[in-house]
Design a protein around this motif. Structure first.
Motif, PDB file in Angstrom:
ATOM      1  N   LEU A 174       0.833  -1.186   0.000  1.00 22.19           N
ATOM      2  CA  LEU A 174       0.000   0.000   0.000  1.00 22.19           C
ATOM      3  C   LEU A 174       0.869   1.238   0.000  1.00 22.19           C
ATOM      4  CD1 LEU A 174      -0.398   1.547   3.114  1.00 22.19           C
ATOM      5  CD2 LEU A 174      -0.999  -0.827   3.580  1.00 22.19           C
ATOM      6  N   GLY A 175       0.248   2.371  -0.297  1.00 20.39           N
ATOM      7  CA  GLY A 175       0.944   3.647  -0.304  1.00 20.39           C
ATOM      8  C   GLY A 175       0.632   4.436  -1.562  1.00 20.39           C
ATOM      9  N   TRP A 176       0.638   5.755  -1.431  1.00 17.75           N
ATOM     10  CA  TRP A 176       0.393   6.630  -2.580  1.00 17.75           C
ATOM     11  C   TRP A 176       1.000   7.988  -2.246  1.00 17.75           C
ATOM     12  CZ3 TRP A 176      -3.087   4.426   0.666  1.00 17.75           C
ATOM     13  CH2 TRP A 176      -3.849   5.251   1.489  1.00 17.75           C
ATOM     14  N   ASN A 177       1.421   8.724  -3.260  1.00 21.07           N
ATOM     15  CA  ASN A 177       2.184   9.938  -2.991  1.00 21.07           C
ATOM     16  C   ASN A 177       1.352  11.070  -2.411  1.00 21.07           C
ATOM     17  OD1 ASN A 177       0.829  10.655  -5.349  1.00 21.07           O
ATOM     18  ND2 ASN A 177       2.668  11.109  -6.527  1.00 21.07           N
ATOM     19  N   SER A 178       0.054  11.137  -2.692  1.00 17.85           N
ATOM     20  CA  SER A 178      -0.747  12.234  -2.145  1.00 17.85           C
ATOM     21  C   SER A 178      -0.967  12.079  -0.646  1.00 17.85           C
ATOM     22  CB  SER A 178      -2.087  12.340  -2.873  1.00 17.85           C
ATOM     23  OG  SER A 178      -2.835  11.148  -2.761  1.00 17.85           O
ATOM     24  N   MET A 179      -0.604  10.909  -0.097  1.00 12.01           N
ATOM     25  CA  MET A 179      -0.604  10.732   1.351  1.00 12.01           C
ATOM     26  C   MET A 179       0.466  11.612   1.997  1.00 12.01           C
ATOM     27  SD  MET A 179       0.256   7.243   3.498  1.00 12.01           S
ATOM     28  CE  MET A 179      -0.915   6.215   2.640  1.00 12.01           C
ATOM     29  N   TYR A 180       1.470  11.999   1.211  1.00 14.02           N
ATOM     30  CA  TYR A 180       2.643  12.691   1.738  1.00 14.02           C
ATOM     31  C   TYR A 180       2.788  14.072   1.098  1.00 14.02           C
ATOM     32  CZ  TYR A 180       3.687   8.003   3.362  1.00 14.02           C
ATOM     33  OH  TYR A 180       3.615   6.774   3.966  1.00 14.02           O
ATOM     34  N   ASP A 181       2.047  15.031   1.609  1.00 11.29           N
ATOM     35  CA  ASP A 181       2.159  16.401   1.125  1.00 11.29           C
ATOM     36  C   ASP A 181       3.516  16.945   1.566  1.00 11.29           C
ATOM     37  OD1 ASP A 181       1.976  19.341   1.107  1.00 11.29           O
ATOM     38  OD2 ASP A 181      -0.113  18.986   0.549  1.00 11.29           O
TER      39      ASP A 181
END
Length: 594
Positions: A174-181
């Motif tokens: 799991l994971g996605w870049n918009s999780m990390y602003d």
């Protein structure tokens, strides 16, 4: 799921701290207070025209982003196409006036199992993550290879700022870049006098990124998630100068699976990190992860996962199962891919999907590549949370916590190439006394079930904390002039059940939700490293506001000096704890392969 929960808590914290929406005229006066908001709030304001636009023309096209009070954000930029179970394909036609003010889809996620009668907790997680709200929020799609760029406001094309390239974690599931602003990080770098550009990518996870087997390997489609990461690095090399970045000053940073990915990028193609004759990166930061001794992509373990996926589809019995999987309707493939055990259940970190040696991208287990000096010679930071194993040991009460129960658990799910005697020898390096277990230093408390704290210590050490020491010792045995700094984070000591748990640095360091001594100074160490490849060197940039009080000693095999992070102070620590367990992992590394 605890990993995901920690991130959601971080986002919730920033949301609660933000003011309620107000009429546009008033919002114009309070935007300076909204830099640290989560991306949903940001998108809402951007859609209402609160933030002015900013445009960048690069070889990949023209991208229209949004200017926040201190940071300019370009989000959802496509860097490659992602054909199912096939390598990424670069775009050859530039984008024209691409709207980079919104977040693009996440890659398909493997959070909970879809298998009927499978792991009960995994099924609960699957049900929760398939609610309409989260499905809309995640927007899972196969065409998901995009990146986000955050830079200081007003950055000129000739600024030549260093670049921090983020690879998210999530058990390769799991994971996605918009999780990390990245906005708050860039804002903090400006305040520290070390302004940099932050890049966060999407890469494929689960079966989309790490399905193996002889069919997949023969088609050159193993380790697709790592291939995605490499193509994203090449995009940065080609385009980041147009955003004001310096492609010769890229540091790759990751947490958990992201940290493991950093080491894989360092060893990819036998350590060849050149692109058009120039290095793609010059340093690495690894939070909770390094080597993972792994069986090959055509091993029985890898093949069994492939066969299980195929058997759950209409492709079973077909002459070309790989091509059949590629053509399946999305939902049929999704359900089959997610029918195997997940990291949130009993199987824990005996992962179904992970990087494996494929003979091309990864020519051997990354511990063997290390000893063969087949890795890029770059300085790095590496460290761990003190209680890495607690969140991975919550679902194993049925093994009863006895030595034989733990041995059987590790033998059946983790190390099928080791004898039970070898595994038992390793387990016996951990006392049965609950005061010795994890959360460490919690005395007789936090024993969720008999043997919980002992198993938590074992799983955390063999995957992260003590493997880190074995890794460092091996690096210095072949390259004694390596520059490396290591740490142990204890800033959440006292947290019931979990202690300073795996991924708690996402809240503390990445998001800075707790703005304490640890948050500020760890960020300063990292900013110094991004600039000078030395966490103690505050020179350069716009000021020396990133100076740190505590000198962080280099790691070396004689002194074994690391730094221990507490919430309000740091202290030196000798990297010698649980040495008998380290010796056992080192001795058995070729049979302790997942």
């Amino acid at each position: 799921m605890v990993y995901l929960a920690s991130v959601l808590l971080a986002l919730a914290g920033s949301a609660l701290a933000a003011p309620a929406l107000a009429p546009e005229a008033e919002l114009q006066n309070i935007t300076a207070r909204l830099v640290d908001m989560d991306h949903i709030q940001y998108q809402h304001l951007a859609s209402r025209g609160i933030f002015p636009g900013v445009s960048v023309s690069s070889p990949a096209g023209t991208f229209n982003g949004a200017a926040r009070p201190d940071v300019e954000a370009f989000t959802g930029i496509p860097f490659a196409q992602a054909p199912r179970l096939a390598p990424p394909v670069k775009y050859t036609t530039p984008f024209n006036n691409f709207d980079a003010t919104i977040y693009s889809p996440s890659c398909p996620q493997f959070i909970g199992t879809t298998k009927p009668g499978g792991d009960f907790f995994g099924q609960i997680v699957n049900a929760l993550t398939n609610t309409p709200f989260l499905q809309v929020a995640l927007n899972q799609q196969e065409d998901c290879l995009n990146l986000a760029i955050y830079r200081p406001k007003g950055t000129k094309p000739d600024a030549k700022l260093p670049v921090l390239f983020w690879i998210y974690g999530g058990a390769f599931a799991l994971g996605w870049n918009s999780m990390y602003d990245g906005g708050p990080l860039v804002k903090a770098s400006i305040e520290a006098g070390k302004p940099y550009i932050f890049v966060a990518i999407n890469y494929r996870v689960g079966a989309w990124g790490f399905l193996h087997g002889k069919e997949v390997t023969g088609a050159g489609a193993s380790n697709l998630g790592l291939q995605d990461q490499r193509v994203a690095l090449e995009w940065v090399a080609d385009n980041i100068a147009s955003f004001g970045g310096d492609p010769s000053k890229v540091t790759i940073w990751g947490e958990s699976a992201g940290a493991i990915s950093v080491w894989h990028q360092i060893t990819l193609l036998d350590g060849n990190h050149l692109y058009n004759g120039k290095p793609l990166f010059r340093g690495g930061i690894m939070n909770s992860g390094s080597i993972v001794p792994a069986q090959s992509s055509t091993s029985n373990k890898a093949q069994s996962i492939y066969d299980k996926v195929v058997s759950a589809t209409s492709c079973a019995g077909k002459p070309d199962t790989l091509n059949c999987l590629r053509q399946l309707p999305y939902k049929e493939f999704f359900d089959a891919a997610n029918s195997v055990p997940t990291a949130v259940g009993f199987d824990s970190i005996a992962l179904s999907y992970l990087p494996r040696p494929d003979g091309k991208w990864i020519t051997g287990s990354t511990d063997d590549l290390l000893f063969a000096q087949k890795f890029a010679d770059v300085p790095f930071i590496i460290g761990d949370q003190e209680d890495e194993g607690t969140i991975f040991s919550l679902m194993q009460a049925k093994i009863a916590g006895s030595t034989d129960g733990i041995v059987g658990y590790l033998s059946s799910l983790f190390f099928d190439q080791a004898t039970k005697e070898q595994i038992k020898g390793h387990v016996l390096t951990y006392p049965t006394d609950i005061t010795a277990g994890s959360p460490f230093g919690s005395w007789i408390f936090n024993e969720v079930y008999p043997g919980y704290k002992r198993l938590a210590a074992i799983l955390g050490d063999m995957t992260f904390t003590i493997t880190r020491r074995v890794f460092l010792k091996a690096v210095f045995s072949v390259r004694p002039n390596t520059r490396a700094w290591s740490y142990l984070a204890s800033y959440n000591a006292g947290t019931p059940i979990l202690g300073t748990f795996h991924a708690s640095d996402i809240v503390q360091v990445f998001f800075g939700i707790l703005p304490n001594y640890a948050s500020k100074n760890i960020r300063n160490y990292y900013a110094n490293f991004v600039y000078n490849l030395d966490p103690n060197d505050a020179s350069g940039g716009t000021s020396q506001n990133s100076k740190v009080r505590d000198n962080w000693p280099k790691w070396d095999p004689v002194n074994k000096n690391i730094i221990q992070f507490f919430a309000y102070w740091f202290q030196p620590l000798k990297d010698t704890f649980r040495q008998a367990s380290a010796d056992s992992l080192e001795k058995n590394r070729q049979v302790f392969r997942i």
